[in-house]
Design a protein around this motif. Structure first.
Motif, short mmCIF file in Angstrom:
data_model
loop_
_atom_site.label_atom_id
_atom_site.label_comp_id
_atom_site.label_asym_id
_atom_site.label_seq_id
_atom_site.Cartn_x
_atom_site.Cartn_y
_atom_site.Cartn_z
N GLU A 136 0.84 -1.22 0.00
CA GLU A 136 0.00 0.00 0.00
C GLU A 136 0.87 1.26 0.00
OE1 GLU A 136 -0.41 -3.17 1.77
OE2 GLU A 136 -0.52 -1.92 3.58
N VAL A 137 1.98 1.22 0.75
CA VAL A 137 2.85 2.40 0.81
C VAL A 137 3.58 2.58 -0.53
CG1 VAL A 137 4.76 3.52 2.03
CG2 VAL A 137 3.09 2.19 3.30
N GLN A 138 3.98 1.44 -1.13
CA GLN A 138 4.64 1.53 -2.44
C GLN A 138 3.71 2.14 -3.48
OE1 GLN A 138 6.95 -1.85 -3.81
NE2 GLN A 138 7.03 -2.69 -1.76
N VAL A 139 2.42 1.75 -3.41
CA VAL A 139 1.43 2.29 -4.35
C VAL A 139 1.28 3.80 -4.12
CG1 VAL A 139 -1.03 2.28 -4.96
CG2 VAL A 139 0.19 0.12 -4.68
N ALA A 140 1.18 4.19 -2.84
CA ALA A 140 1.02 5.63 -2.52
C ALA A 140 2.23 6.42 -3.00
CB ALA A 140 0.83 5.81 -1.01
N LEU A 141 3.42 5.83 -2.85
CA LEU A 141 4.64 6.53 -3.30
C LEU A 141 4.63 6.71 -4.81
CD1 LEU A 141 7.46 4.93 -1.12
CD2 LEU A 141 6.97 7.36 -1.33
N ALA A 142 4.23 5.63 -5.52
CA ALA A 142 4.20 5.71 -6.99
C ALA A 142 3.19 6.77 -7.44
CB ALA A 142 3.86 4.34 -7.57
N LYS A 143 2.04 6.77 -6.77
CA LYS A 143 0.99 7.74 -7.12
C LYS A 143 1.48 9.17 -6.87
CE LYS A 143 -3.85 6.64 -6.45
NZ LYS A 143 -4.72 6.11 -5.42
N ALA A 144 2.08 9.39 -5.70
CA ALA A 144 2.55 10.73 -5.33
C ALA A 144 3.66 11.19 -6.28
CB ALA A 144 3.05 10.72 -3.89
N THR A 145 4.52 10.27 -6.67
CA THR A 145 5.62 10.62 -7.58
C THR A 145 5.05 11.03 -8.94
OG1 THR A 145 6.96 8.98 -6.45
CG2 THR A 145 7.81 9.77 -8.56
N GLU A 146 4.07 10.24 -9.40
CA GLU A 146 3.43 10.52 -10.69
C GLU A 146 2.72 11.89 -10.65
OE1 GLU A 146 3.51 9.05 -13.54
OE2 GLU A 146 1.83 10.09 -14.52
N LEU A 147 2.00 12.13 -9.54
CA LEU A 147 1.24 13.39 -9.43
C LEU A 147 2.13 14.63 -9.47
CD1 LEU A 147 -1.33 12.54 -6.61
CD2 LEU A 147 -1.90 13.37 -8.91
N THR A 148 3.38 14.49 -9.03
CA THR A 148 4.25 15.67 -8.93
C THR A 148 5.34 15.70 -10.01
OG1 THR A 148 5.78 14.58 -7.41
CG2 THR A 148 3.94 15.77 -6.41
N LYS A 149 5.30 14.75 -10.94
CA LYS A 149 6.45 14.61 -11.85
C LYS A 149 6.67 15.82 -12.76
CE LYS A 149 4.55 12.00 -15.82
NZ LYS A 149 3.21 12.57 -15.79
N ASP A 150 5.60 16.63 -12.98
CA ASP A 150 5.76 17.81 -13.84
C ASP A 150 5.98 19.09 -13.04
OD1 ASP A 150 5.48 16.32 -16.17
OD2 ASP A 150 3.29 16.32 -15.96
N ASN A 151 6.19 18.96 -11.74
CA ASN A 151 6.50 20.14 -10.92
C ASN A 151 7.98 20.47 -11.06
OD1 ASN A 151 3.88 20.00 -10.12
ND2 ASN A 151 4.29 19.27 -8.04
N HIS A 152 8.28 21.74 -11.30
CA HIS A 152 9.69 22.07 -11.59
C HIS A 152 10.28 23.16 -10.72
CE1 HIS A 152 9.78 19.37 -14.90
NE2 HIS A 152 8.72 19.94 -15.47
N ARG A 153 9.51 23.65 -9.73
CA ARG A 153 10.07 24.75 -8.93
C ARG A 153 11.08 24.27 -7.90
NH1 ARG A 153 6.93 28.50 -5.69
NH2 ARG A 153 9.00 29.27 -5.32
N ALA A 154 10.84 23.06 -7.37
CA ALA A 154 11.74 22.55 -6.33
C ALA A 154 11.58 21.03 -6.22
CB ALA A 154 11.40 23.21 -4.99
N VAL A 155 12.45 20.42 -5.41
CA VAL A 155 12.43 18.96 -5.24
C VAL A 155 12.39 18.62 -3.75
CG1 VAL A 155 13.88 16.90 -5.45
CG2 VAL A 155 13.69 18.46 -7.39
N LEU A 156 11.57 17.64 -3.40
CA LEU A 156 11.63 17.07 -2.05
C LEU A 156 12.20 15.66 -2.16
CD1 LEU A 156 10.99 16.90 1.00
CD2 LEU A 156 8.72 16.07 0.38
N ASN A 157 13.38 15.45 -1.60
CA ASN A 157 13.93 14.10 -1.50
C ASN A 157 13.41 13.48 -0.20
OD1 ASN A 157 15.72 13.88 -3.82
ND2 ASN A 157 17.10 15.32 -2.77
N LEU A 158 12.47 12.55 -0.34
CA LEU A 158 11.89 11.92 0.84
C LEU A 158 12.67 10.63 1.08
CD1 LEU A 158 9.47 12.17 2.80
CD2 LEU A 158 8.15 10.80 1.19
N CYS A 159 13.50 10.64 2.12
CA CYS A 159 14.42 9.52 2.32
C CYS A 159 13.74 8.48 3.20
CB CYS A 159 15.71 10.02 2.95
SG CYS A 159 16.50 11.27 1.91
N MET A 160 13.31 7.38 2.60
CA MET A 160 12.63 6.30 3.34
C MET A 160 12.42 5.08 2.45
SD MET A 160 8.84 7.90 3.74
CE MET A 160 7.56 7.15 2.76
#
Ligand code: FPP
Ligand code: MG
Length: 262
Positions: A136-160
């Motif tokens: 479930e967490v892997q799915v949420a991560l994939a979804k969140a990554t996809e949702l933000t992939k076209d954002n270009h102002r900054a990056v959040l490296n979520l280390c986990m």
């Protein structure tokens, strides 16, 4: 009662103005490109307040949102946060399960409409061995990554789930694997390994500032390669859920003073 309400309104307005003034002062100077946080002290914060451990992590998530807002307002391009160490899987099952549920919910909240990453144009990059997480967490991560992939102002490296040694070992393995595939007998360089780090996926620059909360003076296997000659390391006493602009202000001013004195 109306008098009390007016007094509270005036107080909130004064706080908001002071906050804006602090941010404007900071924005007038050099801004670090990459700031990292070891978000430590959630459980001690909870214990002192007589709360359940999980509430400490929930309040820690609220603090993460607050810090991301501040970093975005300051136009810091890269923020890295230590959200879950590989070693954290050894914690009591109840706490790990609670953190997994929180991660699932928090990820979607950060990235969907109205969330801080969506609002400020921040792209999410997960840095860690995500296959260790429940599906479930892997799915949420994939979804969140996809949702933000076209954002270009900054990056959040979520280390986990993350550890520097694991990141470096994987980078070395992949570097050797690529070299063997190319079939050339060339020496492996530092740059080759750096290019295989998980933070390199989004071209993260070296760390300018590393902050660890809760009065613990340890690096705990976090972004060891990414720390550079000029990385400023700050250990502050505030527990992570209590962190705010007043903690960050002297750190950024110190960074600016050092840049100006070079
Ligand atoms: C360290 O404090 C904190 C963690 C292990 C979890 C960090 C998680 C969050 C801040 C919120 C979750 C956010 C996302 C996006 C998953 P500690 O538990 O080591 O506390 P202690 O040092 O007082 O024992
Ligand atoms: Mg801790």
């Amino acid at each position: 009662m109306p008098l009390l309400r007016s007094a509270l309104w005036l107080r909130d307005k004064a706080i908001d103005r002071t906050r804006r003034a602090f941010l404007a002062v900071l924005r007038a100077g050099p801004i670090p490109q990459h700031v990292a946080f070891v978000m430590d002290g959630n459980r001690r914060y909870a214990r002192i307040k007589g709360m359940k451990v999980l509430q400490g992590h929930v309040d820690g998530f609220v603090a993460l949102r607050r810090v991301l807002e501040i970093c975005s307002t300051l136009d810091i391009k890269y923020v890295s946060v230590y959200a879950f160490a590989i070693d954290n899987f050894k914690r009591p099952k109840e706490e790990v399960d609670g953190l997994m549920r929180l991660a699932e919910k928090a990820l979607l909240e950060l990235c969907t409409h109205g969330g801080v990453l969506a609002e400020h144009g921040v792209r999410l990059n997960t840095v860690g061995k995500i296959t260790l997480f429940p599906p479930e967490v892997q799915v949420a991560l994939a979804k969140a990554t996809e949702l933000t992939k076209d954002n270009h102002r900054a990056v959040l490296n979520l280390c986990m789930p993350y550890s520097s040694r694991d990141e470096m070992t994987t980078a070395v393995e992949e570097t050797i694997h690529d070299a063997l595939l190319r079939g050339k007998n060339e020496p492996i360089t530092e740059q080759d390994i750096e290019d295989h780090l998980l933070t390199a996926k989004v071209n993260s620059p070296p760390l300018d500032i590393l902050i660890r909360t809760s009065g613990v003076n340890r690096l705990s296997d976090f972004l060891l390669w990414q720390c550079a000659e000029n990385t400023q390391v700050h250990f502050i006493d505030t527990f992570w859920p209590d962190i705010g602009l007043l903690d960050l202000l002297p750190i950024i001013l110190d960074y600016q003073r050092k840049i100006w004195s070079y």
